[in-house]
Design an enzyme around this catalytic site. Sequence first.
Site, PDB file in Angstrom:
ATOM      1  N   SER A 185       0.363  -1.130  -0.068  1.00 57.83           N
ATOM      2  CA  SER A 185       0.374   0.374   0.480  1.00 57.83           C
ATOM      3  C   SER A 185       0.685   1.497   0.212  1.00 57.83           C
ATOM      4  O   SER A 185       1.713   0.678   0.001  1.00 57.83           O
ATOM      5  CB  SER A 185      -0.984  -0.291   1.080  1.00 57.83           C
ATOM      6  OG  SER A 185      -1.660   0.775   1.152  1.00 57.83           O
ATOM      7  N   TYR A 191      -1.565  -1.067  10.518  1.00 57.58           N
ATOM      8  CA  TYR A 191      -1.814  -1.315   8.740  1.00 57.58           C
ATOM      9  C   TYR A 191      -0.556  -1.279   8.730  1.00 57.58           C
ATOM     10  O   TYR A 191      -0.024  -2.305   7.267  1.00 57.58           O
ATOM     11  CB  TYR A 191      -3.235  -0.973   8.256  1.00 57.58           C
ATOM     12  CG  TYR A 191      -3.716  -0.901   6.616  1.00 57.58           C
ATOM     13  CD1 TYR A 191      -4.233  -1.693   6.097  1.00 57.58           C
ATOM     14  CD2 TYR A 191      -3.230  -0.020   6.119  1.00 57.58           C
ATOM     15  CE1 TYR A 191      -4.442  -1.654   5.436  1.00 57.58           C
ATOM     16  CE2 TYR A 191      -2.886  -0.356   4.784  1.00 57.58           C
ATOM     17  CZ  TYR A 191      -4.059  -1.726   3.984  1.00 57.58           C
ATOM     18  OH  TYR A 191      -4.319  -0.906   2.501  1.00 57.58           O
TER      19      TYR A 191
HETATM   20  N1  LIG Z   1      -8.761   0.679  -1.470  1.00 60.28           N
HETATM   21  C1  LIG Z   1      -8.040   0.688  -1.187  1.00 60.28           C
HETATM   22  O1  LIG Z   1      -7.558   2.758  -1.137  1.00 60.28           O
HETATM   23  C2  LIG Z   1      -6.366   0.136  -0.974  1.00 60.28           C
HETATM   24  C3  LIG Z   1      -5.205   0.727  -1.065  1.00 60.28           C
HETATM   25  C4  LIG Z   1      -4.278   0.132  -0.427  1.00 60.28           C
HETATM   26  C5  LIG Z   1      -3.443  -0.978  -0.581  1.00 60.28           C
HETATM   27  N2  LIG Z   1      -5.281  -1.579  -0.656  1.00 60.28           N
HETATM   28  C6  LIG Z   1      -4.896  -3.469  -0.353  1.00 60.28           C
HETATM   29  O2  LIG Z   1      -5.106  -3.689  -2.305  1.00 60.28           O
HETATM   30  C7  LIG Z   1      -5.671  -5.288  -1.532  1.00 60.28           C
HETATM   31  C8  LIG Z   1      -7.649  -5.362  -2.008  1.00 60.28           C
HETATM   32  O3  LIG Z   1      -7.778  -4.491  -0.845  1.00 60.28           O
HETATM   33  P1  LIG Z   1      -9.086  -3.666  -1.338  1.00 60.28           P
HETATM   34  O4  LIG Z   1      -9.452  -2.477  -1.585  1.00 60.28           O
HETATM   35  O5  LIG Z   1      -9.878  -4.591  -3.057  1.00 60.28           O
HETATM   36  O6  LIG Z   1     -10.701  -3.812  -0.586  1.00 60.28           O
HETATM   37  P2  LIG Z   1     -11.561  -4.668  -0.987  1.00 60.28           P
HETATM   38  O7  LIG Z   1     -12.081  -5.460   1.321  1.00 60.28           O
HETATM   39  O8  LIG Z   1     -13.167  -4.494  -1.370  1.00 60.28           O
HETATM   40  O9  LIG Z   1     -11.025  -6.504  -0.999  1.00 60.28           O
HETATM   41  C9  LIG Z   1     -10.584  -6.896  -0.171  1.00 60.28           C
HETATM   42  C10 LIG Z   1     -10.931  -8.804  -0.311  1.00 60.28           C
HETATM   43  O10 LIG Z   1     -10.345  -9.389   0.611  1.00 60.28           O
HETATM   44  C11 LIG Z   1     -10.776 -10.335   1.405  1.00 60.28           C
HETATM   45  N3  LIG Z   1     -10.405 -11.373   1.917  1.00 60.28           N
HETATM   46  C12 LIG Z   1     -10.302 -10.887   2.852  1.00 60.28           C
HETATM   47  N4  LIG Z   1     -10.237 -10.736   4.083  1.00 60.28           N
HETATM   48  C13 LIG Z   1      -9.351 -12.716   3.785  1.00 60.28           C
HETATM   49  C14 LIG Z   1      -9.106 -13.898   4.333  1.00 60.28           C
HETATM   50  N5  LIG Z   1      -8.709 -13.679   5.823  1.00 60.28           N
HETATM   51  N6  LIG Z   1      -8.936 -14.500   3.070  1.00 60.28           N
HETATM   52  C15 LIG Z   1      -9.265 -14.543   2.015  1.00 60.28           C
HETATM   53  N7  LIG Z   1      -9.638 -13.134   1.852  1.00 60.28           N
HETATM   54  C16 LIG Z   1      -9.986 -12.475   2.277  1.00 60.28           C
HETATM   55  C17 LIG Z   1     -12.324  -9.775   1.325  1.00 60.28           C
HETATM   56  O11 LIG Z   1     -13.678 -11.176   1.807  1.00 60.28           O
HETATM   57  C18 LIG Z   1     -12.198  -9.166  -0.030  1.00 60.28           C
HETATM   58  O12 LIG Z   1     -13.061  -9.637  -1.114  1.00 60.28           O
HETATM   59  C19 LIG Z   1      -5.730  -5.443   0.591  1.00 60.28           C
HETATM   60  O13 LIG Z   1      -4.434  -6.162   0.333  1.00 60.28           O
HETATM   61  C20 LIG Z   1      -5.980  -3.543   0.484  1.00 60.28           C
HETATM   62  O14 LIG Z   1      -5.155  -3.718   1.508  1.00 60.28           O
HETATM   63  C21 LIG Z   1      -5.952  -1.007  -0.950  1.00 60.28           C
END
Ligand SMILES: NC(=O)c1ccc[n+]([C@@H]2O[C@H](COP(=O)([O-])OP(=O)(O)OC[C@H]3O[C@@H](n4cnc5c(N)ncnc54)[C@H](O)[C@@H]3O)[C@@H](O)[C@H]2O)c1
Length: 281
Positions: free
Chosen positions: A143, A156
Amino acid sequence: MSRPRSLTGRPVVITGAASGIGRALATRLSRLGSPVALADVDADGLKATAAALHGKVLTRVLDVRDAEDQLRFAAEVKDWLPAPLAAVFNNAGVAVTSTVLDAVPEDDDWLHEINFKGVVHGTRAFLPILVEQGEGAIVNTSSVYGLLGVPYQSAYCAAKFAVRGFTESLRQELRGSAVRAVTVHPGGITTNIARNARVRRDPQGLGRTQEQLAAQFEAMTMTSPDKAAAVIHAGVDRGKARILVGPDAYLFDALARITPTHYNAVLSRVMRRPRRTEAVR
Ligand SMILES: NC(=O)c1ccc[n+]([C@@H]2O[C@H](COP(=O)([O-])OP(=O)(O)OC[C@H]3O[C@@H](n4cnc5c(N)ncnc54)[C@H](O)[C@@H]3O)[C@@H](O)[C@H]2O)c1
């Protein structure tokens, strides 16, 4: 170093594929002809992702915290693979919002088990397949909070810095081979992450509900999941070791280099200003 083969049309594994960035990656790569092996703990969301795809799909309900099940999943993927595996996206993740003073250890442990250990388990499970093939990419999602520390995100940030350190170490071990380790640093992406976060109380004591905090987060995001998937896909295809996603990610990266200790003054000004997301532009 020569450019790696494009992911397009080649098999990939994606965790966290029931929502957000993982779902957008699955949709994009499947549409472009890739067989996709999709995992998530959310069975209904996973089913919904798969139902919208037309190509070859393997779905697997999986909790990334379970190292043994990650190994079983990797074995299933190996049997299912119609061609060598092009990439493994260790993408699943969650969020916790809290001050360090008020942190609930159980929430922080939950986050670390998913956001860091889940990535380690996924890497360990699939790396042998890529090494045996002699090519492919492990793509681990960190991230911008793996580039700088921000308030109320200590767990985080710690997990995302750990993903970065782990993946950068692996990258050095893989030097000289055609197996790559890639780190992804998204800025704010308009997904469900804030709505699914664990928040016990407003960390600034302003009495905001989780719904209000999530809405504020979403108003600050600059990039849609589809755009994020396109940037990540292009970055892996170009052979990048580190992929920054969104204009805010470039700002975080610049601040980490220019002002490694005083960045908070700039960030707090930028992050206070709500933006229209790329998704609704
Ligand atoms: N959205 C943002 O602004 C952002 C920024 C930086 C990094 N990220 C990272 O991107 C990645 C995707 O996140 P997103 O933003 O699409 O969020 P999101 O919540 O839309 O999707 C995350 C997915 O991970 C799944 N998940 C959660 N715990 C789990 C587990 N124990 N086993 C298997 N699956 C699991 C959830 O069910 C969900 O489908 C994450 O690693 C997040 O930290 C997101």
